[in-house]
Scaffold this motif. Structure first.
Motif, short mmCIF file in Angstrom:
data_model
loop_
_atom_site.label_atom_id
_atom_site.label_comp_id
_atom_site.label_asym_id
_atom_site.label_seq_id
_atom_site.Cartn_x
_atom_site.Cartn_y
_atom_site.Cartn_z
N PHE A 137 13.38 15.11 -32.65
CA PHE A 137 13.46 16.11 -31.60
C PHE A 137 13.90 15.51 -30.26
CE2 PHE A 137 10.12 18.10 -34.39
CZ PHE A 137 10.91 19.15 -34.82
N GLY A 138 14.28 14.25 -30.28
CA GLY A 138 14.70 13.60 -29.03
C GLY A 138 13.56 12.84 -28.39
N THR A 139 12.58 13.56 -27.88
CA THR A 139 11.43 12.89 -27.25
C THR A 139 10.43 12.39 -28.28
OG1 THR A 139 10.34 15.03 -26.96
CG2 THR A 139 11.62 14.17 -25.09
N ILE A 140 10.37 13.03 -29.45
CA ILE A 140 9.50 12.58 -30.53
C ILE A 140 10.22 12.71 -31.87
CG2 ILE A 140 7.35 13.21 -29.34
CD1 ILE A 140 7.19 15.64 -31.28
N ARG A 141 9.76 11.90 -32.82
CA ARG A 141 10.22 12.02 -34.20
C ARG A 141 9.01 12.42 -35.05
NH1 ARG A 141 11.60 7.78 -36.88
NH2 ARG A 141 13.47 8.48 -38.01
N VAL A 142 9.23 13.26 -36.03
CA VAL A 142 8.15 13.70 -36.90
C VAL A 142 8.54 13.39 -38.34
CG1 VAL A 142 6.75 15.63 -37.69
CG2 VAL A 142 7.47 15.53 -35.31
N LYS A 143 7.68 12.62 -39.00
CA LYS A 143 7.89 12.28 -40.40
C LYS A 143 6.92 13.09 -41.24
CE LYS A 143 7.47 8.39 -43.64
NZ LYS A 143 7.09 6.96 -43.77
N MET B 99 6.85 21.19 -30.22
CA MET B 99 7.78 20.73 -31.26
C MET B 99 7.01 20.28 -32.49
SD MET B 99 10.90 18.93 -29.16
CE MET B 99 9.95 17.94 -28.00
N LEU B 100 5.88 19.64 -32.27
CA LEU B 100 5.04 19.22 -33.40
C LEU B 100 4.52 20.44 -34.16
CD1 LEU B 100 3.77 16.81 -34.86
CD2 LEU B 100 1.86 16.93 -33.24
N LYS B 101 4.12 21.47 -33.43
CA LYS B 101 3.63 22.70 -34.06
C LYS B 101 4.70 23.36 -34.93
CE LYS B 101 1.44 25.75 -31.63
NZ LYS B 101 1.10 26.62 -30.48
N SER B 102 5.97 23.16 -34.56
CA SER B 102 7.04 23.78 -35.35
C SER B 102 7.09 23.21 -36.76
CB SER B 102 8.39 23.59 -34.65
OG SER B 102 8.84 22.24 -34.73
N VAL B 103 6.56 21.99 -36.94
CA VAL B 103 6.49 21.39 -38.28
C VAL B 103 5.18 21.76 -38.97
CG1 VAL B 103 6.56 19.22 -39.56
CG2 VAL B 103 7.94 19.48 -37.49
N LEU B 104 4.11 21.85 -38.17
CA LEU B 104 2.79 22.09 -38.75
C LEU B 104 2.58 23.54 -39.18
CD1 LEU B 104 0.53 20.02 -36.30
CD2 LEU B 104 1.40 19.36 -38.55
N GLN C 159 7.38 28.10 -25.12
CA GLN C 159 6.59 28.30 -26.34
C GLN C 159 7.51 28.71 -27.48
OE1 GLN C 159 3.18 30.92 -25.98
NE2 GLN C 159 3.36 31.54 -28.13
N LEU C 160 7.45 27.98 -28.57
CA LEU C 160 8.30 28.30 -29.71
C LEU C 160 7.81 29.56 -30.43
CD1 LEU C 160 8.82 24.74 -31.22
CD2 LEU C 160 10.48 26.08 -29.94
N LEU D 219 -0.64 27.76 -41.14
CA LEU D 219 -0.75 26.31 -41.13
C LEU D 219 -0.23 25.73 -42.44
CD1 LEU D 219 -1.95 23.83 -39.54
CD2 LEU D 219 -3.99 24.12 -40.95
N ARG D 220 0.65 24.74 -42.34
CA ARG D 220 1.19 24.09 -43.54
C ARG D 220 1.06 22.58 -43.50
NH1 ARG D 220 6.62 22.12 -42.63
NH2 ARG D 220 7.00 22.14 -44.87
N GLY D 221 0.45 22.03 -42.44
CA GLY D 221 0.34 20.58 -42.35
C GLY D 221 -0.67 20.15 -41.30
N TYR D 222 -0.91 18.84 -41.25
CA TYR D 222 -1.83 18.29 -40.25
C TYR D 222 -1.38 16.88 -39.89
CZ TYR D 222 -3.93 15.81 -44.25
OH TYR D 222 -4.15 15.02 -45.35
N VAL D 223 -1.81 16.43 -38.73
CA VAL D 223 -1.44 15.10 -38.24
C VAL D 223 -2.23 14.04 -38.98
CG1 VAL D 223 -1.44 13.56 -36.23
CG2 VAL D 223 -0.83 15.98 -35.96
N THR D 224 -1.54 12.98 -39.39
CA THR D 224 -2.19 11.85 -40.05
C THR D 224 -1.54 10.58 -39.51
OG1 THR D 224 -2.87 10.97 -42.22
CG2 THR D 224 -0.65 11.87 -42.06
N GLY D 225 -1.79 9.44 -40.14
CA GLY D 225 -1.16 8.20 -39.70
C GLY D 225 -1.67 7.70 -38.36
N VAL D 226 -0.84 6.91 -37.67
CA VAL D 226 -1.26 6.24 -36.43
C VAL D 226 -1.68 7.23 -35.35
CG1 VAL D 226 -0.56 4.62 -34.63
CG2 VAL D 226 0.18 4.24 -36.97
N ALA D 227 -0.99 8.37 -35.26
CA ALA D 227 -1.37 9.37 -34.26
C ALA D 227 -2.80 9.85 -34.50
CB ALA D 227 -0.40 10.54 -34.29
N LEU D 228 -3.18 10.00 -35.75
CA LEU D 228 -4.55 10.40 -36.09
C LEU D 228 -5.53 9.29 -35.73
CD1 LEU D 228 -6.69 12.20 -37.45
CD2 LEU D 228 -6.04 11.14 -39.63
N TYR D 229 -5.19 8.05 -36.06
CA TYR D 229 -6.08 6.93 -35.73
C TYR D 229 -6.32 6.86 -34.22
CZ TYR D 229 -3.91 5.48 -40.19
OH TYR D 229 -3.39 5.44 -41.45
N ASN D 230 -5.26 7.11 -33.46
CA ASN D 230 -5.39 7.10 -32.00
C ASN D 230 -6.27 8.25 -31.53
OD1 ASN D 230 -4.22 8.28 -29.26
ND2 ASN D 230 -3.87 6.08 -29.21
#
Length: 242
Positions: free
Chosen positions: A121-127, A74-79, A18-19, A85-96
């Motif tokens: 992050f190696g296993t995932i990329r976050v834009k 790792m995604l939470k480290s960006v959000l 846990q980060l 909270l400073r962000g939320y998931v959008t784009g294709v991941a959200l559509y899925n």
């Protein structure tokens, strides 16, 4: 108990993988500099692993060696930043996530209150892209719905009619005050085409639309969106040309 021992006790309560950041340790408010030094010593002693600047995790050993934090962590480290909270998931991941597409993206797109950046992050990329509206936790689902309407023509492996039908069902489930908030966000932060689609959905659902929503559209402008007019007969009323 001195600060170093207090930090060690607090770190030991954190689940492996846990980060956490300095501010996640209660002792930080009492003695910030001392806490930072204590965490640095824990890194040197291999009791804690540095993930990125100001971010750490308690390592966990797997069959192939030390495990990294999960993709979700790792995604939470960006959000989140400093627990806020400073962000939320959008784009294709959200559509899925919303059942609009079966595609699973290699890169997660997140809307953040900050600058554009890409983290690998190696296993995932976050834009990270700049969010259109101020990010408040209660508004996130509404902003995500508006992002889908904005991107309706760009959702992979799905027709616009199918996607809008799914979104109409989700919007119909919103409470009246949430529908009002949805319209407020659309009028203040989203394009006219997005507002037109929202108006179409609300009228289709027989949900109350504000006069301001319709008035925000230029009566001379038409928005070309390929929709089944049998299923969506009210397109012309919202300046939508199929």
């Amino acid at each position: 108990m001195n600060i170093s021992r207090l930090v060690l006790r607090q770190v030991n309560r954190i689940a492996p993988g846990q980060l956490f950041g300095y501010r996640d340790l209660p002792a930080f408010e009492q003695a910030p500099a001392t806490v930072m030094k204590a965490v640095s010593r824990l890194v040197q002693d291999n009791k804690v692993t540095r993930f990125s600047k100001g971010k750490f995790y308690v390592p966990q050993q797997g069959l192939l060696g030390q495990r990294k934090p999960s993709d979700g962590e790792m995604l939470k480290s960006v959000l989140y930043r400093d627990g806020a909270l400073r962000g939320y998931v959008t784009g294709v991941a959200l559509y899925n996530q919303l059942g609009l597409t079966t595609q699973v993206p290699k890169t997660y797109t997140v809307a953040v209150a900050g600058s554009r950046q890409i983290k690998d992050f190696g296993t995932i990329r976050v834009k990270a892209v700049v969010a259109r509206a101020p990010i408040k936790p209660n508004d996130v689902p509404l902003l995500q719905y508006l992002d889908v309407l904005r991107d309706l023509k760009r959702i992979p492996d799905a027709s616009t009619t199918q996607s809008l039908t799914i979104m109409a069902k989700k919007i119909k489930a919103l409470a009246e005050n949430r529908v009002g908030r949805l319209q407020f966000l659309a009028m203040n932060y989203y394009s006219a085409q997005t507002r037109a689609l929202l108006g179409l959905v609300l009228s289709h659902n027989q949900q109350l639309t504000t006069d301001k929503l319709k008035a925000s559209l230029n009566p001379a402008t038409r928005y070309t969106i390929d929709l089944d007019t049998v299923q969506w007969p009210n397109t012309a009323a919202w300046n939508i040309k199929s």
